[in-house]
Design an enzyme around this catalytic site. Structure first.
Site: not given
Length: 598
Positions: A507, A45, A18, A20-23
């Site tokens: 997430t 992920d 949550g 913001g790794k993916t962004s």
């Protein structure tokens, strides 16, 4: 952004769910492709929404991103990888070993360690097989293996001998049983991770004390095994502007973030650090992702929905759950969830409210920060507070296992056992042993328990006989036919109410749903969900927070319609909910707001 300066071939983004790794990984990949580089974006992920972010289908094979020249993507499904991994290990013994033994092996291979190792098994080829990635200048991963997993892969061989002798306690070494033939490849992968010329690790956090403490632990764990070239990104920082300072809630958030950053853990102070602002829009589509790193203007905002605002206001508050708990007059109340979702504060709030209603209550927590105990001590006559020290309990458990399971192991076997005992499961088991000493009080009073073990750990405890079967054997020998073990008490909905705590973000909700599935496998049915720190449930005039509130709605709907039998919505608080009056306000669904600035 400092983490984008002279980037090496491999970039890994790591952090709690949550943050913001993916962004950030997607935005980085777009940025590098915009510089004319060939880029491969890899997601491992379990909560990945890369396909949604780019608005096109992405699967387990490299696929070009149609709207971004030079960018390709690949999604590794860690759950599917874990299933295939389990089948490779369990398949050959199914029908040969007794069914209960096979079930025990399957359970040992069902936890987070297996999922992570199986995912690492999948993407390790991307680090070592030059043919797979020969056409790319950069490979960007939106997750990174933990230090625990990497240390496991660095341990000496002889897994079979260790597993055969390890008859007590939960083990994270079971997943390694299928790795013997690939150790050279793993050694090469670990070497690539530790090489600063090839790899950069980007630690992602929020401007919150809990997530900064968590990322400091990750930093120390990775640095200790040679992965020292790290960068820190503080994501989602609220802009300090006139509008925010004029709004009661936004001004309070600004103060909290400023205080958290001022008290950032010492190990993080020397890292190259970037601050990424909180965006008022969903990070889906190229305009939004480019805006995240400041390469273009802002993304258009969606219109707010008055109907949704009214629907949020109609959701039950925490007090409605306390009404249901109070109806039983006593019992065990367990709050479960990932770190950083607010379990300790909510446990204290529930305990305070039950005590205010005249019930005797014992609040017990393993939160390393004992400020709640200090705040509540002596404040309510019906409330007793205890704190379990995880470090003390874990060391006690480690010594017990080393003196029993480890007494006949050789040097290599003992090294593996000691590493196994550094896993997250070990602390859960040790803390639960301490919690078990107070569980019996729930027959006469309320016991509110914070920081509980996952369903996977509970199943391992049951499978190894650490509690349920061990006690059953002793009772059988002594002729006692009626008894209750901690596991039996947790499975009895009349004695135990499990509350799953989450946030209204993609997430955290997915992680909470996975936890619920784990608990159900252990025979434990969660009683309710609590959506904590909701902006949608609070009052604010700041545009960026109102837009964030709008984006919470799909996750609130998902919890209410698909996951929870009961749900409570708790608003984000303008002031830290410490002290009885603020905890009471939290239960009532209010926010103790400071006076608005003049």
């Amino acid at each position: 952004m400092r983490f984008l300066d002279q980037p090496p071939r491999y970039l890994f983004f790591t952090g709690k769910g949550g943050v913001g790794k993916t962004s950030l990984a997607c935005a980085t990949a777009i940025h590098l492709a915009g510089l004319g580089r060939k880029v491969l974006l890899v997601s491992t992920d379990p909560a990945s929404n890369v396909a949604q972010v780019f608005e096109q289908e992405i699967g387990s094979r490299v696929a070009p991103i149609k709207a971004v020249a030079g960018l390709s993507a690949l999604e590794i499904d860690p759950q599917e990888a874990a299933r295939a991994y389990r089948d490779r290990i369990v398949g050959p013994v199914r029908g040969i070993l007794p069914d209960d033994v096979v079930r025990g092996i399957e359970e040992q291979l069902s936890g987070a360690c297996t999922t992570e190792i199986a995912a690492f098994d999948e993407f390790t080829g991307l680090l070592t097989d030059t043919q797979l990635t020969s056409g790319f200048d950069h490979v960007v991963f939106d997750t990174a293996p933990t230090g625990h997993t990497i240390r496991l892969l660095q341990l000496p061989a002889a897994w079979s001998g260790f597993l055969a002798s390890n008859t007590e306690g939960a083990s994270c070494l079971g997943p390694l049983a299928g790795l013997q033939k690939q150790r050279e490849q793993y050694s090469a992968a670990v070497a690539a991770l530790a090489d600063a010329a090839r790899t950069r690790l980007v630690l992602v956090a929020r401007a919150q004390a809990s997530t900064l403490r968590e990322v400091a632990r990750t930093h120390a764990e990775l640095a200790a095994i040679g992965l020292s070239r790290q960068f820190l990104v503080i994501n989602g920082v609220l802009a300090d502007d006139a509008e925010a300072r004029a709004d009661g809630l936004a001004a309070a958030v600004l103060r909290r973030e400023r205080d958290a950053l001022a008290a950032i853990p010492e190990p993080l102070r020397g890292l190259p650090t970037d601050h990424v602002p909180l965006m008022p829009f969903n990070l889906v589509g190229l305009p939004a992702l480019r805006a995240l790193l400041g390469t273009t203007g802002s993304s258009p905002l969606e219109a707010s929905s008055a109907a949704r605002v009214h629907a949020v206001a109609a959701l039950p508050n925490l007090g409605s759950l306390v009404d249901g708990l109070a109806a039983d007059g006593h019992g065990l109340v367990m709050l479960m969830g990932k770190g950083g979702v607010g379990k300790t504060t909510l446990a204290a709030a529930i305990a305070v409210e039950l005590a205010r209603r005249g019930f005797p209550v014992h609040l017990t927590t393993s939160d390393p920060a004992a400020h709640l105990a200090e705040t509540l001590e002596g404040s309510l006559g019906n409330l007793a507070v205890s704190r379990i020290d995880p470090l003390v309990e874990t060391e006690r458990y480690r010594q017990h296992v080393l003196e029993t399971s480890g007494k006949d192991l050789d040097t290599h076997g003992r090294a593996m056992l000691e590493e196994d005992l550094r896993s997250p499961c070990t602390e859960e088991i040790a803390v639960f042993q301490a919690f078990s000493r107070v569980i019996r009080e729930a027959g006469k009073k309320f016991v509110v328990m914070d920081t509980a073990p996952t369903g996977h750990t509970l199943l391992l405890l049951d499978a190894t006989g650490a509690y349920h079967k061990e006690i059953a054997r002793h009772m059988d020998k002594s002729g006692v036919t009626h008894f209750t073990t901690p596991m039996m008490q947790l499975q009895d909905p009349k004695q135990t109410k499990v509350l799953i705590v989450t946030l209204a973000e993609t997430t955290p909700v997915l992680e909470a749903a996975n936890l619920q599935a784990d608990l159900r496998r252990a025979g434990i049915e969660p009683w309710a969900w609590i959506i904590n720190n909701s902006v949608a449930a609070a009052r604010t005039d700041a545009a960026v927070l109102r837009r964030r509130a709008e984006q919470e709605w799909p996750q609130i709907e998902a919890v209410r319609e698909h996951h929870a039998r009961r749900v409570a919505l708790v608003p984000v608080q303008a002031e830290e909910p410490i002290g009885v009056s603020r905890l009471v306000a939290l239960v009532a669904g209010q926010s103790k707001e400071p006076a608005r600035p003049a």
